[in-house]
Design a protein around this motif. Sequence first.
Motif, PDB file in Angstrom:
ATOM      1  N   LYS A 139       0.659  -1.181  -0.037  1.00  0.00           N
ATOM      2  CA  LYS A 139      -0.039  -0.190   0.027  1.00  0.00           C
ATOM      3  C   LYS A 139       0.988   1.158  -0.099  1.00  0.00           C
ATOM      4  O   LYS A 139       0.491   2.166  -0.720  1.00  0.00           O
ATOM      5  CB  LYS A 139      -0.720   0.181   1.204  1.00  0.00           C
ATOM      6  CG  LYS A 139      -1.762   0.985   1.367  1.00  0.00           C
ATOM      7  CD  LYS A 139      -2.777   1.079   2.531  1.00  0.00           C
ATOM      8  CE  LYS A 139      -3.682   2.482   2.559  1.00  0.00           C
ATOM      9  NZ  LYS A 139      -4.571   2.056   3.717  1.00  0.00           N
ATOM     10  N   ARG A 140       1.952   1.292   0.928  1.00  0.00           N
ATOM     11  CA  ARG A 140       2.852   2.452   0.920  1.00  0.00           C
ATOM     12  C   ARG A 140       3.550   2.658  -0.325  1.00  0.00           C
ATOM     13  O   ARG A 140       3.687   3.539  -1.055  1.00  0.00           O
ATOM     14  CB  ARG A 140       3.776   2.149   2.192  1.00  0.00           C
ATOM     15  CG  ARG A 140       4.699   3.462   2.461  1.00  0.00           C
ATOM     16  CD  ARG A 140       5.374   2.843   3.753  1.00  0.00           C
ATOM     17  NE  ARG A 140       6.121   3.850   4.408  1.00  0.00           N
ATOM     18  CZ  ARG A 140       7.108   3.791   5.155  1.00  0.00           C
ATOM     19  NH1 ARG A 140       7.591   2.607   5.473  1.00  0.00           N
ATOM     20  NH2 ARG A 140       7.712   4.719   5.676  1.00  0.00           N
ATOM     21  N   TRP A 141       4.091   1.155  -0.951  1.00  0.00           N
ATOM     22  CA  TRP A 141       4.892   1.401  -2.032  1.00  0.00           C
ATOM     23  C   TRP A 141       4.215   2.029  -3.302  1.00  0.00           C
ATOM     24  O   TRP A 141       4.545   2.823  -4.032  1.00  0.00           O
ATOM     25  CB  TRP A 141       5.335  -0.014  -2.596  1.00  0.00           C
ATOM     26  CG  TRP A 141       5.998  -0.295  -3.766  1.00  0.00           C
ATOM     27  CD1 TRP A 141       5.164  -0.366  -5.046  1.00  0.00           C
ATOM     28  CD2 TRP A 141       7.569  -0.189  -4.464  1.00  0.00           C
ATOM     29  NE1 TRP A 141       6.190  -0.674  -5.981  1.00  0.00           N
ATOM     30  CE2 TRP A 141       7.424  -0.562  -5.546  1.00  0.00           C
ATOM     31  CE3 TRP A 141       8.611  -0.316  -3.493  1.00  0.00           C
ATOM     32  CZ2 TRP A 141       8.647  -0.534  -6.168  1.00  0.00           C
ATOM     33  CZ3 TRP A 141       9.847  -0.167  -4.218  1.00  0.00           C
ATOM     34  CH2 TRP A 141       9.819  -0.589  -5.662  1.00  0.00           C
ATOM     35  N   ASN A 142       3.055   1.494  -3.408  1.00  0.00           N
ATOM     36  CA  ASN A 142       2.035   1.931  -4.725  1.00  0.00           C
ATOM     37  C   ASN A 142       1.789   3.177  -4.287  1.00  0.00           C
ATOM     38  O   ASN A 142       1.407   3.965  -5.692  1.00  0.00           O
ATOM     39  CB  ASN A 142       0.728   0.957  -4.547  1.00  0.00           C
ATOM     40  CG  ASN A 142       1.059  -0.400  -5.256  1.00  0.00           C
ATOM     41  OD1 ASN A 142       2.332  -0.758  -5.778  1.00  0.00           O
ATOM     42  ND2 ASN A 142       0.262  -1.249  -4.970  1.00  0.00           N
ATOM     43  N   LYS A 143       1.657   3.905  -3.570  1.00  0.00           N
ATOM     44  CA  LYS A 143       1.454   5.493  -3.277  1.00  0.00           C
ATOM     45  C   LYS A 143       2.556   6.301  -3.752  1.00  0.00           C
ATOM     46  O   LYS A 143       2.462   7.271  -3.976  1.00  0.00           O
ATOM     47  CB  LYS A 143       1.032   5.682  -1.924  1.00  0.00           C
ATOM     48  CG  LYS A 143      -0.279   5.319  -1.514  1.00  0.00           C
ATOM     49  CD  LYS A 143      -0.706   5.789   0.085  1.00  0.00           C
ATOM     50  CE  LYS A 143      -2.036   5.466   0.304  1.00  0.00           C
ATOM     51  NZ  LYS A 143      -2.338   5.983   1.843  1.00  0.00           N
ATOM     52  N   LEU A 144       3.952   5.643  -3.652  1.00  0.00           N
ATOM     53  CA  LEU A 144       5.027   6.376  -3.949  1.00  0.00           C
ATOM     54  C   LEU A 144       5.422   6.231  -5.090  1.00  0.00           C
ATOM     55  O   LEU A 144       6.250   7.113  -5.828  1.00  0.00           O
ATOM     56  CB  LEU A 144       6.168   5.814  -2.817  1.00  0.00           C
ATOM     57  CG  LEU A 144       5.935   6.243  -1.651  1.00  0.00           C
ATOM     58  CD1 LEU A 144       6.951   5.380  -0.494  1.00  0.00           C
ATOM     59  CD2 LEU A 144       6.408   7.654  -1.246  1.00  0.00           C
ATOM     60  N   VAL A 145       5.424   5.236  -6.123  1.00  0.00           N
ATOM     61  CA  VAL A 145       5.678   5.125  -7.355  1.00  0.00           C
ATOM     62  C   VAL A 145       4.850   5.749  -8.329  1.00  0.00           C
ATOM     63  O   VAL A 145       3.683   5.949  -8.320  1.00  0.00           O
ATOM     64  CB  VAL A 145       6.065   3.543  -7.705  1.00  0.00           C
ATOM     65  CG1 VAL A 145       6.883   2.754  -6.641  1.00  0.00           C
ATOM     66  CG2 VAL A 145       4.522   2.851  -7.806  1.00  0.00           C
ATOM     67  N   ASP A 146       5.459   6.321  -9.366  1.00  0.00           N
ATOM     68  CA  ASP A 146       4.818   6.916 -10.215  1.00  0.00           C
ATOM     69  C   ASP A 146       4.797   6.357 -11.670  1.00  0.00           C
ATOM     70  O   ASP A 146       3.899   6.448 -12.422  1.00  0.00           O
ATOM     71  CB  ASP A 146       5.874   8.211 -10.563  1.00  0.00           C
ATOM     72  CG  ASP A 146       5.980   9.377  -9.941  1.00  0.00           C
ATOM     73  OD1 ASP A 146       5.020   9.589  -9.023  1.00  0.00           O
ATOM     74  OD2 ASP A 146       7.218   9.911  -9.666  1.00  0.00           O
ATOM     75  N   ASN A 147       5.394   4.985 -11.750  1.00  0.00           N
ATOM     76  CA  ASN A 147       5.351   4.259 -13.076  1.00  0.00           C
ATOM     77  C   ASN A 147       4.477   3.104 -12.744  1.00  0.00           C
ATOM     78  O   ASN A 147       4.674   2.437 -11.918  1.00  0.00           O
ATOM     79  CB  ASN A 147       6.892   3.783 -13.485  1.00  0.00           C
ATOM     80  CG  ASN A 147       6.795   3.178 -14.405  1.00  0.00           C
ATOM     81  OD1 ASN A 147       5.718   2.580 -15.163  1.00  0.00           O
ATOM     82  ND2 ASN A 147       8.236   2.962 -15.057  1.00  0.00           N
ATOM     83  N   PRO A 148       3.233   3.129 -13.402  1.00  0.00           N
ATOM     84  CA  PRO A 148       2.358   2.059 -13.166  1.00  0.00           C
ATOM     85  C   PRO A 148       2.881   0.797 -13.346  1.00  0.00           C
ATOM     86  O   PRO A 148       2.377  -0.548 -12.951  1.00  0.00           O
ATOM     87  CB  PRO A 148       1.138   2.331 -14.285  1.00  0.00           C
ATOM     88  CG  PRO A 148       1.864   3.271 -15.409  1.00  0.00           C
ATOM     89  CD  PRO A 148       3.058   3.928 -14.614  1.00  0.00           C
ATOM     90  N   THR A 149       4.054   0.451 -14.136  1.00  0.00           N
ATOM     91  CA  THR A 149       4.828  -0.849 -14.529  1.00  0.00           C
ATOM     92  C   THR A 149       5.343  -1.562 -13.178  1.00  0.00           C
ATOM     93  O   THR A 149       5.616  -2.466 -12.979  1.00  0.00           O
ATOM     94  CB  THR A 149       5.545  -0.990 -15.434  1.00  0.00           C
ATOM     95  OG1 THR A 149       6.729  -0.087 -14.992  1.00  0.00           O
ATOM     96  CG2 THR A 149       4.873  -0.426 -16.744  1.00  0.00           C
ATOM     97  N   LEU A 150       5.487  -0.345 -12.157  1.00  0.00           N
ATOM     98  CA  LEU A 150       6.273  -0.892 -10.768  1.00  0.00           C
ATOM     99  C   LEU A 150       5.409  -1.143  -9.684  1.00  0.00           C
ATOM    100  O   LEU A 150       5.766  -1.517  -8.878  1.00  0.00           O
ATOM    101  CB  LEU A 150       7.146   0.279 -10.341  1.00  0.00           C
ATOM    102  CG  LEU A 150       8.230   0.789 -11.364  1.00  0.00           C
ATOM    103  CD1 LEU A 150       8.904   1.991 -10.622  1.00  0.00           C
ATOM    104  CD2 LEU A 150       9.111  -0.528 -11.654  1.00  0.00           C
ATOM    105  N   LEU A 151       3.955  -0.892  -9.918  1.00  0.00           N
ATOM    106  CA  LEU A 151       2.920  -1.328  -9.042  1.00  0.00           C
ATOM    107  C   LEU A 151       3.052  -2.677  -8.382  1.00  0.00           C
ATOM    108  O   LEU A 151       3.317  -3.672  -9.353  1.00  0.00           O
ATOM    109  CB  LEU A 151       1.440  -1.039  -9.681  1.00  0.00           C
ATOM    110  CG  LEU A 151       1.169   0.292  -9.909  1.00  0.00           C
ATOM    111  CD1 LEU A 151      -0.213   0.657 -10.423  1.00  0.00           C
ATOM    112  CD2 LEU A 151       1.179   1.459  -8.335  1.00  0.00           C
ATOM    113  N   LEU A 152       2.625  -3.131  -7.243  1.00  0.00           N
ATOM    114  CA  LEU A 152       3.089  -4.487  -6.704  1.00  0.00           C
ATOM    115  C   LEU A 152       1.362  -4.896  -6.336  1.00  0.00           C
ATOM    116  O   LEU A 152       0.879  -4.004  -6.070  1.00  0.00           O
ATOM    117  CB  LEU A 152       3.574  -4.268  -5.546  1.00  0.00           C
ATOM    118  CG  LEU A 152       5.417  -4.231  -5.503  1.00  0.00           C
ATOM    119  CD1 LEU A 152       5.987  -4.190  -4.196  1.00  0.00           C
ATOM    120  CD2 LEU A 152       5.807  -4.832  -6.633  1.00  0.00           C
TER     121      LEU A 152
END
Length: 246
Positions: A139-152
């Motif tokens: 949840k924390r990571w996905n709020k921080l990344v800008d690139n949708p390919t990096l979503l977990l």
Amino acid sequence: MITHWAVPVGGIDARHVKDIHVHAVVTSWLGHDPLVPWTSATMVNIDGVDAIHVVGLSDRADQMLDSVAVATRPVRLGSQTGHFLTDPIPLETRSYEELFDCPVEAAHCVRFVTPTSVRDGNISSPFLEPSRLAKSAVKRWNKLVDNPTLLLDHRHAAGTWVSDLDGRNGIVTRHRITISGFVGRMRFVCPTKDSARLFSTVWAFAEHAGIGSYTTSGLGRILREPTWQPTNATTPPRSTEPAPVR
């Protein structure tokens, strides 16, 4: 981008400075704005010089830390008053792309350096169930990344289990709340390639950002340690004899 910063401090004895004192100082710079994420406010010693260590987790946080002008100003840390020797200095950076592309392992030995807990409201628990840890970190990571390919996807954590642990319960108080957290080592084993990739990224991220509750107050700091890997990384064996954590 994740950046580690140090702010050298003179005139104090770092042994008597608590994380909550450092947290108060850094909060005065960065505030509580969720758009300015940061973590790991603590004291470190670099080449014999005591310094405040803080990790910016976004470009916005780094811009604010880079603009903090505190050189020669006094600073109060608990009962001590010292002075800043310089403005914040960047120590190292990591991109989210680097962490996402880290080597994938099916087993991870994690040392929880400071009490680590999961919580619901004001209720905290030192029982670090893998899927729940993953959900919080993702949840924390996905709020921080800008690139949708990096979503977990935290659902890939399903089936991950704890093969070994060696630790204790640590009780601390933060913001007048008593927190129960785990301190010690745990070995996590991932049953699938997807879970192995997920947790490899989660632990790489947590080494910088911490994991669990109250990371800006010094909790949830972790280090990864070497451990043996299952022979078949996609279907790790479940032995009746626990393997030693190492």
